[in-house]
Design an enzyme around this catalytic site. Structure first.
Site, PDB file in Angstrom:
ATOM      1  N   CYS A 151       0.802  -1.220   0.000  1.00  0.00           N
ATOM      2  CA  CYS A 151       0.000   0.000   0.000  1.00  0.00           C
ATOM      3  C   CYS A 151       0.836   1.272   0.000  1.00  0.00           C
ATOM      4  O   CYS A 151       2.051   1.248  -0.049  1.00  0.00           O
ATOM      5  CB  CYS A 151      -1.005  -0.041   1.143  1.00  0.00           C
ATOM      6  N   SER A 195      -5.484  11.872  -2.296  1.00  0.00           N
ATOM      7  CA  SER A 195      -5.459  10.445  -2.550  1.00  0.00           C
ATOM      8  C   SER A 195      -5.295  10.198  -4.037  1.00  0.00           C
ATOM      9  O   SER A 195      -5.721  11.002  -4.869  1.00  0.00           O
ATOM     10  CB  SER A 195      -6.765   9.815  -2.071  1.00  0.00           C
TER      11      SER A 195
END
Length: 562
Positions: free
Chosen positions: A128, A477
């Protein structure tokens, strides 16, 4: 007792060889290792498995596969952990302050483990957002024979025949707030958007960085795109375990792979893929550890000549699984090579050059990976903006901006933090034409430079994506789309002009021409500057206080210095 006996020297010998090292060997025996295992190369397996992050929940299985590969090739694997933050879970509250800052902790803690225990080689298992760059930073810093095998992307979800990903739920929150959908619809979307393990399914930050790992040459072909649930991912992990022993035997190190030319290739592929704006933080930081400099001007220079070949979510409707089925990064790089855009002479962890790795690769779906001739644009998917509001640069995911927002002027709506902005957005206080300014969210001012998917997705979900811009000294993001401009540098806490913007000031956003300007007279700005006082730090103790005191500007990758 161990002796030299004509064996080739290994780094681990300083810890385990000769009569003086009997105490250390006794502790290795305590692990259950045999004499034969101790005498083999010791390979550190850096595993970011935990039970919190969906992208990491399955990594224990990959670690077992890696260890099997190491043993088959004649090494002894020893696993140790790395922390991992789920940006999605951390989003929208204090937890997000820790996400970017965790990158430095990951790199530092791996350095501690690798050098304290004298490993001969390393296999990194990330997945991630900050874990991949943190591990790449560690690999570059340590320069031990190393290879990466990421956890792989999550599959998409679906509801009522519509393809869903994590961003679908963030945007559904905005839609619910203006009564476009009801509570039952919102619940169905949240239950179905993330169907299982893996890094969230679009070209968000995690998958962007997993793709960059493959392009840099630090992961085997398929590393960036093979879905998390496929058996091919397990086979890839076994191959990585075997391959690291080859790299050790041939003394192939990250410094031979992560060169200036490799990073240039990564930026080119980034532009072609339309990756997350966060890559503009991470690639310079990794390059810094490798002794290579990436500046923001290089980003625009490369973007000007690199076609945008893929439009994956959040910019388009395709996802990473579609990119994989279309031929993956090998096919993309083959297309870039066909147009003489990348350097294919670079060595990779396969032990071969990129040229050899992509031989025979071809695009299997020209809707997912376009040719240069049919590209979405002849310019790349990211852009650096400059102007009085961002003299050191700001970044926008140009690939995710609708045409009508490529040039925009509007009144500033000013907020000293994400929470203030979200409260007004969700209350319907933002109107068409506004420019939302969220400041004191930079690396120092945040501290930690929070991602802000909540406000951007709310704007999209409310139907304002084609009329409202958002700028911040924080970041976004990888799932963000729209005229969302982040990394404004210098940040407000460093005295940047974004800290002097007042409600109603006109801001000019010109993405086509790379401009970000505050249209206020210089004399007025000078008066405001004379009155400006830096706010007190938001965090005064613990790790984040230390981080805030050492972190540099977003324009330099937010690396930490002494």
């Amino acid at each position: 007792m161990s002796c030299d006996c004509g064996k080739p020297k290994m780094k681990s010998d300083i810890m385990k060889d000769g009569f003086m090292r009997a105490p250390q060997r006794s502790l290795l025996y305590a692990l259950g290792l045999t004499k034969e295992e101790i005498e083999l190369p010791l390979v550190g397996i850096v595993n970011s498995f935990n039970e919190v992050v969906p992208g990491h929940i399955h990594l224990h299985q990959l670690a077992e596969a890696v260890k099997a590969g190491v043993r088959m090739a004649g090494g002894t694997p020893l696993e140790f952990p790395a922390i991992a933050v789920c940006d999605g879970i951390a989003m929208g509250h204090e937890g997000m302050k820790y996400s970017l800052a965790s990158r430095e902790l990951i790199a530092d803690s791996i350095e501690v483990m690798a050098l304290a225990h004298a490993f001969d080689a390393l296999v990194f298992i990330p997945n991630c957002d900050k874990v991949v760059p943190g591990m790449l930073m560690a690999a570059a810093r340590l320069d031990l024979p190393s290879i990466f095998v990421s956890g792989g992307p999550m599959l998409t979800g679906s509801y009522k025949g519509k393809v869903l990903d994590l961003n679908s739920t963030f945007e559904a929150v905005g839609a619910y707030s203006v009564n476009k959908i009801d509570a039952e619809e919102l619940q169905k979307i949240e239950e179905n958007c993330c169907p299982g393990c893996g890094s969230c399914s679009g070209m968000f930050t995690a998958n962007s960085m997993n793709c960059m790992t493959e392009v840099l040459g630090m992961g085997l072909p398929g590393n960036g795109t093979i879905p998390a649930i496929e058996a091919a991912r397990i086979r890839l992990a076994k191959e990585a375990g075997m391959k690291v022993i080859e790299l050790l035997e041939d003394d192939v190190r990250p410094s031979q792979i992560m060169t200036a030319a490799s990073f240039r290739n990564a930026v080119i592929a980034d532009m072609a893929l339309g990756c997350s704006t966060n890559t503009i933080l991470h690639l310079p930081a990794i390059a810094h550890e490798a002794g290579v400099k990436i500046n923001l001007d290089m980003i625009n220079e490369i973007g000007a000549v690199t076609p945008h070949l893929c439009k994956l979510a959040p910019s388009g409707t395709y996802h990473i699984q579609d990119l994989h089925a279309a031929g993956g990064l090998s096919a993309l790089m083959a297309e870039l090579d066909r147009n003489a855009l990348i350097d294919t002479s670079i060595m990779t962890v396969t032990g071969k050059t990129i040229k050899a790795n992509i031989k025979g690769a071809q695009i299997l779906d020209h809707d997912v990976i376009r040719s240069k001739e049919t590209a979405y644009s002849q310019k790349g998917g990211l852009a650096i903006l400059r102007g009085n509001l961002a003299p050191d640069g700001a970044v926008v995911k140009k690939a995710g901006v609708v045409p009508e927002m490529m040039q925009h002027q509007g009144p500033a709506r000013v907020f000293n933090g994400e929470e203030e902005a979200v409260e007004v957005i969700m209350a319907g206080g933002i109107k068409e034409g506004d420019v939302i300014v969220i400041r004191y969210e930079g690396p120092k001012g945040g501290p930690g430079m929070r991602e802000m998917l909540t406000p951007t997705s709310a704007v999209q979900g409310m139907g304002l994506g084609s009329s409202v811009a958002l700028i911040t000294d924080g970041r976004f993001s990888g799932a963000t789309r729209g005229a969302s401009i982040g990394h404004v540098s210098p940040e407000a806490a460093e005295g940047g002009l974004i800290g002097l913007v007042e409600e109603g000031d006109i801001i000019n956003v010109d993405i086509e021409n790379g401009k970000l300007e505050l249209l206020v007279d210089e004399k007025i700005l000078a008066e405001r500057k004379a009155k400006w006082v830096c706010p007190e730090p938001k965090i005064t103790k613990g790790y984040l206080a230390k981080y805030a005191g050492r972190v540099t500007s977003a324009s330099t990758g937010a690396v930490t210095v002494k």
